[in-house]
Design a protein around this motif. Structure first.
Motif, PDB file in Angstrom:
ATOM      1  N   GLU A 179     -76.024  32.362 100.699  1.00 29.90           N
ATOM      2  CA  GLU A 179     -75.899  33.471 101.634  1.00 29.90           C
ATOM      3  C   GLU A 179     -75.989  34.814 100.913  1.00 29.90           C
ATOM      4  N   ARG A 180     -75.408  34.906  99.723  1.00 31.05           N
ATOM      5  CA  ARG A 180     -75.511  36.149  98.946  1.00 31.05           C
ATOM      6  C   ARG A 180     -76.961  36.444  98.580  1.00 31.05           C
ATOM      7  N   LEU A 181     -77.695  35.412  98.187  1.00 26.36           N
ATOM      8  CA  LEU A 181     -79.096  35.598  97.803  1.00 26.36           C
ATOM      9  C   LEU A 181     -79.907  36.138  98.980  1.00 26.36           C
ATOM     10  N   VAL A 182     -79.768  35.493 100.132  1.00 25.22           N
ATOM     11  CA  VAL A 182     -80.549  35.900 101.299  1.00 25.22           C
ATOM     12  C   VAL A 182     -80.245  37.351 101.672  1.00 25.22           C
ATOM     13  N   THR A 183     -78.973  37.723 101.572  1.00 24.00           N
ATOM     14  CA  THR A 183     -78.596  39.110 101.878  1.00 24.00           C
ATOM     15  C   THR A 183     -79.185  40.076 100.855  1.00 24.00           C
ATOM     16  N   ALA A 184     -79.129  39.702  99.569  1.00 20.73           N
ATOM     17  CA  ALA A 184     -79.588  40.591  98.497  1.00 20.73           C
ATOM     18  C   ALA A 184     -81.091  40.832  98.564  1.00 20.73           C
ATOM     19  N   ILE A 185     -81.860  39.811  98.963  1.00 25.02           N
ATOM     20  CA  ILE A 185     -83.317  39.985  99.019  1.00 25.02           C
ATOM     21  C   ILE A 185     -83.768  40.468 100.396  1.00 25.02           C
ATOM     22  N   GLU A 186     -82.791  40.733 101.260  1.00 23.71           N
ATOM     23  CA  GLU A 186     -83.054  41.268 102.607  1.00 23.71           C
ATOM     24  C   GLU A 186     -83.993  40.358 103.385  1.00 23.71           C
ATOM     25  N   ALA A 187     -83.581  39.088 103.496  1.00 26.40           N
ATOM     26  CA  ALA A 187     -84.368  38.100 104.238  1.00 26.40           C
ATOM     27  C   ALA A 187     -83.456  37.354 105.210  1.00 26.40           C
ATOM     28  N   PRO A 188     -82.886  38.053 106.200  1.00 28.39           N
ATOM     29  CA  PRO A 188     -81.945  37.404 107.124  1.00 28.39           C
ATOM     30  C   PRO A 188     -82.563  36.256 107.909  1.00 28.39           C
ATOM     31  N   GLU A 189     -83.892  36.281 108.076  1.00 27.55           N
ATOM     32  CA  GLU A 189     -84.542  35.204 108.831  1.00 27.55           C
ATOM     33  C   GLU A 189     -84.386  33.843 108.148  1.00 27.55           C
ATOM     34  N   LEU A 190     -84.219  33.866 106.806  1.00 25.39           N
ATOM     35  CA  LEU A 190     -84.026  32.600 106.087  1.00 25.39           C
ATOM     36  C   LEU A 190     -82.655  32.007 106.404  1.00 25.39           C
ATOM     37  N   LEU A 191     -81.688  32.876 106.588  1.00 22.85           N
ATOM     38  CA  LEU A 191     -80.341  32.407 106.888  1.00 22.85           C
ATOM     39  C   LEU A 191     -80.263  31.790 108.281  1.00 22.85           C
ATOM     40  N   SER A 192     -81.069  32.282 109.198  1.00 22.46           N
ATOM     41  CA  SER A 192     -81.039  31.753 110.568  1.00 22.46           C
ATOM     42  C   SER A 192     -82.010  30.599 110.782  1.00 22.46           C
ATOM     43  N   ASP A 193     -82.862  30.333 109.820  1.00 22.77           N
ATOM     44  CA  ASP A 193     -83.837  29.243 109.940  1.00 22.77           C
ATOM     45  C   ASP A 193     -83.121  27.904 109.815  1.00 22.77           C
ATOM     46  N   PRO A 194     -83.190  27.051 110.816  1.00 27.88           N
ATOM     47  CA  PRO A 194     -82.455  25.770 110.762  1.00 27.88           C
ATOM     48  C   PRO A 194     -82.899  24.859 109.622  1.00 27.88           C
ATOM     49  N   ARG A 195     -84.106  25.034 109.122  1.00 24.40           N
ATOM     50  CA  ARG A 195     -84.573  24.194 108.010  1.00 24.40           C
ATOM     51  C   ARG A 195     -83.742  24.434 106.750  1.00 24.40           C
ATOM     52  N   TYR A 196     -83.175  25.611 106.629  1.00 24.67           N
ATOM     53  CA  TYR A 196     -82.486  25.979 105.395  1.00 24.67           C
ATOM     54  C   TYR A 196     -80.970  26.092 105.586  1.00 24.67           C
ATOM     55  N   ALA A 197     -80.453  25.539 106.649  1.00 25.74           N
ATOM     56  CA  ALA A 197     -79.038  25.700 106.972  1.00 25.74           C
ATOM     57  C   ALA A 197     -78.133  24.918 106.025  1.00 25.74           C
ATOM     58  N   THR A 198     -78.634  23.837 105.460  1.00 29.55           N
ATOM     59  CA  THR A 198     -77.830  23.000 104.563  1.00 29.55           C
ATOM     60  C   THR A 198     -78.563  22.803 103.244  1.00 29.55           C
ATOM     61  N   ASN A 199     -77.820  22.345 102.218  1.00 33.98           N
ATOM     62  CA  ASN A 199     -78.456  22.079 100.925  1.00 33.98           C
ATOM     63  C   ASN A 199     -79.506  20.986 101.059  1.00 33.98           C
ATOM     64  N   LEU A 200     -79.223  19.969 101.887  1.00 32.53           N
ATOM     65  CA  LEU A 200     -80.197  18.899 102.091  1.00 32.53           C
ATOM     66  C   LEU A 200     -81.464  19.454 102.730  1.00 32.53           C
ATOM     67  N   GLY A 201     -81.297  20.328 103.733  1.00 30.58           N
ATOM     68  CA  GLY A 201     -82.462  20.923 104.371  1.00 30.58           C
ATOM     69  C   GLY A 201     -83.256  21.781 103.405  1.00 30.58           C
ATOM     70  N   ARG A 202     -82.556  22.550 102.577  1.00 26.21           N
ATOM     71  CA  ARG A 202     -83.257  23.380 101.596  1.00 26.21           C
ATOM     72  C   ARG A 202     -84.000  22.520 100.587  1.00 26.21           C
ATOM     73  N   SER A 203     -83.438  21.355 100.266  1.00 24.03           N
ATOM     74  CA  SER A 203     -84.105  20.432  99.348  1.00 24.03           C
ATOM     75  C   SER A 203     -85.362  19.844  99.989  1.00 24.03           C
TER      76      SER A 203
END
Length: 397
Positions: free
Chosen positions: A258-282
């Motif tokens: 969450e800190r990374l997404v905020t720092a790079i100003e990409a809030p859409e990544l935080l709301s994307d269901p594909r990336y909601a969990t570590n498994l999804g991000r993997s």
């Protein structure tokens, strides 16, 4: 002893160094840097004048491996040289060797032979594959161990074939583990009064260094593969392009994500269901990395290092070796140290990466010339001037 102690930590111990190339000298360097009286034993030039494995004596590699030692020559193949060595071993604390397993027995300097004259002796051996077993007689080489030990199968980009690491991991870690074994045996000797045989191999060291990757197979029967610059389990962690180069970013756990997404100003990544969990991000690693890189390309590496560190996201530049030594923190740590030498030639080497508050290690002496301290050492071990003259005349030392 003409060279000063590098530290008082191990100054009460005498070490006979029979090692060559890298793994053995790495082990002995640990003892020398912490103050042990290390005696490097080499064949006289009259017996063997060829350049030894490990490069030229005044080359960077040899110099970095053999500082803080004394040196003498001795022909171990001659019975009189063997007799000299046995007198040394009778008073020494440690012998370190990395011959093939059969060589020490042929020379009569194996553990059982030396234990007979000094039961308190700690005898340390490094081999390619072990002192026994079906591969015991195979010559050891770092890259062979990297391959057989599994490292090359998990290093490099997927689909591009096995890749060796950029340093001799098996050699270096076998040496470090050997030094740890020696120190453990010396500590135990204070209780039992007896020495013992310390053994390790390039193959064992390399397998141990797989750590969590090996555990993935042993516990879950997962076979790790190549992941390139991507971390195999912590995602997104890897190398990202910037406006002027590259940056390492390490994201472990939901909070740092969450800190990374905020720092790079990409809030859409935080709301994307594909990336909601570590498994999804993997499972969606590639599109996620591409989305992050779209942002990192907007600024320089230095600017991103400032932004991400301020946000509490682990990151760092990717240095070449010269850039690394120029870094302010590296210079503050003082790991590159000047070596005093009577010739006054510039010599800067790598110091120990560990500090002790009362008995620190330091660069006390340049690597010795071949046989530089022969007379001094044998005199300390009780050899008379006449004995020394006779040994020299016979090319034993």
């Amino acid at each position: 002893m003409t060279i000063p102690h590098t530290s008082q930590a191990l100054s009460r111990f005498t070490v006979l160094d029979l090692t060559r190339i890298r793994s053995g000298p790495t082990a002995v360097r640990q003892l020398a840097d912490w103050g042990a009286d290390v005696i490097k034993i080499e064949a006289p030039a009259e017996v063997d004048d060829s350049e030894q494995p490990g490069g030229p004596r005044h080359g960077a590699d040899f110099q970095n491996l053999h500082r803080n030692k004394r040196a003498m020559t001795l022909n171990l193949k001659d019975p009189r040289g063997h007799a000299v060595f046995m007198r040394l071993a009778a008073k020494a604390d440690v012998v370190v060797e990395n011959f093939r397993p059969d060589v020490k027995a042929r020379l009569g300097i194996d553990y059982d032979s030396l234990r007979a004259v000094n039961p308190r002796l700690v005898y340390a051996s490094i081999s390619g594959f072990g002192q026994d077993g079906p591969y015991r007689m195979r010559p050891g080489f770092d890259q062979i161990a990297q391959g057989m030990g599994g490292l090359m199968s998990i290093t490099g980009a997927p689909g591009q074939g096995p890749m060796r690491a950029g340093i001799p991991v098996a050699d270096l870690t076998a040496g470090l583990f050997c030094a740890m074994g020696i120190l453990t045996a010396l500590l135990e000797r204070e209780v039992s009064g007896e020495g013992q045989w310390v053994q390790t191999s390039l193959l064992q060291a390399q397998i141990f260094m797989l750590d969590f990757q090996a555990a993935r197979w042993l516990v879950h029967k997962e076979v790790p593969g190549q992941a390139g610059n991507n971390h195999p389990t912590s995602i997104p962690t890897g190398v990202f392009k910037t406006a002027d180069g590259y940056i390492n970013i390490a994201t472990t756990g939901q909070r740092i994500w969450e800190r990374l997404v905020t720092a790079i100003e990409a809030p859409e990544l935080l709301s994307d269901p594909r990336y909601a969990t570590n498994l999804g991000r993997s499972q969606h690693r590639d599109p996620l990395n591409a989305a992050i890189e779209e942002r990192t390309l907007q600024h320089s590496t230095a600017k991103w290092v400032d932004i991400l560190n301020a946000a509490g996201v682990p990151c760092g530049p990717i240095y070449s070796v010269d850039q690394m030594f120029a870094d302010a923190q590296v210079q503050h740590l003082g790991i590159a140290q000047d070596v005093p030498n009577p010739e006054g030639r510039p010599l800067r080497l790598l110091g120990q990466p560990v500090t002790l508050s009362r008995t620190p290690s330091r660069m006390a002496a340049r690597p010795p010339e071949i046989g530089e301290h022969t007379d001094e050492i044998l005199g300390e071990f009780g050899f008379s001037p006449q004995e020394l003259a006779e040994l020299k005349a016979a090319d034993i030392v």
